[in-house]
Design a protein around this motif. Sequence first.
Motif, mmCIF file in Angstrom:
data_model
loop_
_atom_site.group_PDB
_atom_site.id
_atom_site.type_symbol
_atom_site.label_atom_id
_atom_site.label_comp_id
_atom_site.label_asym_id
_atom_site.label_seq_id
_atom_site.Cartn_x
_atom_site.Cartn_y
_atom_site.Cartn_z
ATOM 1 N N GLY A 37 175.013 -26.431 27.029
ATOM 2 C CA GLY A 37 174.989 -27.874 26.862
ATOM 3 C C GLY A 37 175.100 -28.647 28.156
ATOM 4 N N LEU A 38 175.164 -27.950 29.305
ATOM 5 C CA LEU A 38 175.271 -28.630 30.592
ATOM 6 C C LEU A 38 173.926 -29.217 31.017
ATOM 7 N N PRO A 39 173.941 -30.336 31.738
ATOM 8 C CA PRO A 39 172.707 -30.782 32.392
ATOM 9 C C PRO A 39 172.249 -29.686 33.353
ATOM 10 N N TYR A 40 170.963 -29.376 33.364
ATOM 11 C CA TYR A 40 170.512 -28.219 34.122
ATOM 12 C C TYR A 40 169.203 -28.500 34.833
ATOM 13 N N ALA A 41 168.920 -27.643 35.813
ATOM 14 C CA ALA A 41 167.617 -27.590 36.466
ATOM 15 C C ALA A 41 167.327 -26.121 36.725
ATOM 16 N N LEU A 42 166.194 -25.647 36.250
ATOM 17 C CA LEU A 42 165.801 -24.252 36.429
ATOM 18 C C LEU A 42 164.792 -24.177 37.571
ATOM 19 N N LEU A 43 165.182 -23.516 38.632
ATOM 20 C CA LEU A 43 164.332 -23.392 39.819
ATOM 21 C C LEU A 43 163.628 -22.048 39.744
ATOM 22 N N ARG A 44 162.453 -22.039 39.154
ATOM 23 C CA ARG A 44 161.741 -20.791 38.889
ATOM 24 C C ARG A 44 160.904 -20.405 40.100
ATOM 25 N N ASN A 45 161.526 -19.632 40.981
ATOM 26 C CA ASN A 45 160.897 -19.248 42.246
ATOM 27 C C ASN A 45 159.944 -18.072 42.059
ATOM 28 N N SER A 46 158.775 -18.177 42.687
ATOM 29 C CA SER A 46 157.913 -17.007 42.821
ATOM 30 C C SER A 46 158.518 -16.099 43.889
ATOM 31 N N TRP A 47 157.771 -15.124 44.365
ATOM 32 C CA TRP A 47 158.289 -14.186 45.365
ATOM 33 C C TRP A 47 158.578 -14.898 46.682
ATOM 34 N N TYR A 48 159.463 -14.311 47.478
ATOM 35 C CA TYR A 48 159.659 -14.748 48.866
ATOM 36 C C TYR A 48 158.563 -14.132 49.734
ATOM 37 N N LEU A 49 158.026 -14.906 50.648
ATOM 38 C CA LEU A 49 157.112 -14.342 51.639
ATOM 39 C C LEU A 49 157.791 -13.222 52.425
ATOM 40 N N GLU A 50 159.098 -13.374 52.636
ATOM 41 C CA GLU A 50 159.835 -12.381 53.423
ATOM 42 C C GLU A 50 159.844 -10.997 52.776
ATOM 43 N N ILE A 51 159.638 -10.939 51.461
ATOM 44 C CA ILE A 51 159.540 -9.629 50.808
ATOM 45 C C ILE A 51 158.436 -8.807 51.462
ATOM 46 N N TYR A 52 157.374 -9.480 51.868
ATOM 47 C CA TYR A 52 156.247 -8.807 52.507
ATOM 48 C C TYR A 52 156.360 -8.801 54.024
ATOM 49 N N THR A 53 156.691 -9.932 54.619
ATOM 50 C CA THR A 53 156.688 -9.986 56.085
ATOM 51 C C THR A 53 157.776 -9.101 56.690
ATOM 52 N N ASP A 54 158.888 -8.904 55.990
ATOM 53 C CA ASP A 54 159.921 -8.005 56.509
ATOM 54 C C ASP A 54 159.440 -6.558 56.542
ATOM 55 N N GLN A 55 158.383 -6.259 55.783
ATOM 56 C CA GLN A 55 157.853 -4.898 55.738
ATOM 57 C C GLN A 55 156.713 -4.666 56.728
ATOM 58 N N ILE A 56 156.355 -5.687 57.489
ATOM 59 C CA ILE A 56 155.207 -5.544 58.392
ATOM 60 C C ILE A 56 155.364 -4.376 59.367
ATOM 61 N N PRO A 57 156.538 -4.149 59.962
ATOM 62 C CA PRO A 57 156.636 -2.955 60.829
ATOM 63 C C PRO A 57 156.301 -1.668 60.090
ATOM 64 N N GLY A 58 156.721 -1.567 58.817
ATOM 65 C CA GLY A 58 156.389 -0.388 58.021
ATOM 66 C C GLY A 58 154.906 -0.307 57.708
ATOM 67 N N TYR A 59 154.297 -1.448 57.388
ATOM 68 C CA TYR A 59 152.855 -1.453 57.133
ATOM 69 C C TYR A 59 152.101 -0.949 58.367
ATOM 70 N N LEU A 60 152.526 -1.414 59.538
ATOM 71 C CA LEU A 60 151.850 -1.008 60.768
ATOM 72 C C LEU A 60 152.096 0.470 61.063
ATOM 73 N N GLN A 61 153.308 0.925 60.789
ATOM 74 C CA GLN A 61 153.631 2.331 61.051
ATOM 75 C C GLN A 61 152.825 3.265 60.161
ATOM 76 N N HIS A 62 152.721 2.909 58.864
ATOM 77 C CA HIS A 62 152.049 3.782 57.909
ATOM 78 C C HIS A 62 150.561 3.478 57.755
ATOM 79 N N GLY A 63 150.118 2.347 58.301
ATOM 80 C CA GLY A 63 148.696 2.045 58.314
ATOM 81 C C GLY A 63 148.138 1.503 57.024
ATOM 82 N N ALA A 64 148.989 0.989 56.132
ATOM 83 C CA ALA A 64 148.490 0.459 54.868
ATOM 84 C C ALA A 64 149.565 -0.380 54.187
#
Length: 290
Positions: A131-158
């Motif tokens: 019953g509280l006043p609310y706001a639902l912040l429905r976030n999609s993915w963070y870009l950082e989920i992918y950009t933090d993996q860039i060193p791994g992408y470069l290491q493994h080549g894909a």
Amino acid sequence: MSLVITGATGHLGRLVIEDLLAQGVPAAGIVAAGRDVTKVKDLADRGVVVRAVNYDDPATLDGVFAPGDRVLLISGSEVGQRVRQHGAVIDAAQRAGVALLAYTSIANAGTATMRLAQEHQATEQAILASGLPYALLRNSWYLEIYTDQIPGYLQHGAVVGSAGDGRNSAASRADYAAAAAAVLTRPDVPAPGRAYELGGDHAFTLAGLAAEISAQAGREIPYRDLPVEQYAQVLEGAGLPPEYAAIIADADLGLARGELQVAGTDLRQLTGRPAVTLREAVAAALAKAG
């Protein structure tokens, strides 16, 4: 009246508080609540009120909220425990009679079928039932989920995944934090009691992510789309526990179904600025990686 940020010791919570301070919100009117308060000692030194709370210990929430507070409940990180943990915060906010409870949910929570959405859906239902006043912040993915993996992408080549041609409206943590700060503070934001579908301005596929990394890194980094069981095995090989690897792989199937693509411009309207683009995020990550 205070602005209370739970989960303030995490990346998103800190960014919300920094955004509030940059807006000129008095530090004494901000409460940073989290487990390891040593991580926010610098905020305490700047006058922010710091409270140690643990979602697993409801007693630590007593007295954190007061009538009229505007509260941001940042979802916990322990998959499988979050409904109970979030429920403790909702109950404490209800007892206190807060003026607003905002919650960081997941994109398209009303219709999403991925396993990762289930706890968000249950939390949303608990908030509505409170019953509280609310706001639902429905976030999609963070870009950082992918950009933090860039060193791994470069290491493994894909780049690997099971998302097919599904498009993702990922945005930066900073953009989601700015949207949360706007919901907590801006008088022109619509009255509480709605869901905001939040995502970047330009959705992209994982093949598009791979192409952007390739263009900026100057070497070919393809996207390899795997059967979901094989992708889960890759994640396990990278060190994820089997159950969590299965949930993350299942999220890629949700991405393939379009469950992380956001229609509309809620994010831009709340922040008042264009969202960080994939190109900008990749450039920043490559510069950081050296």
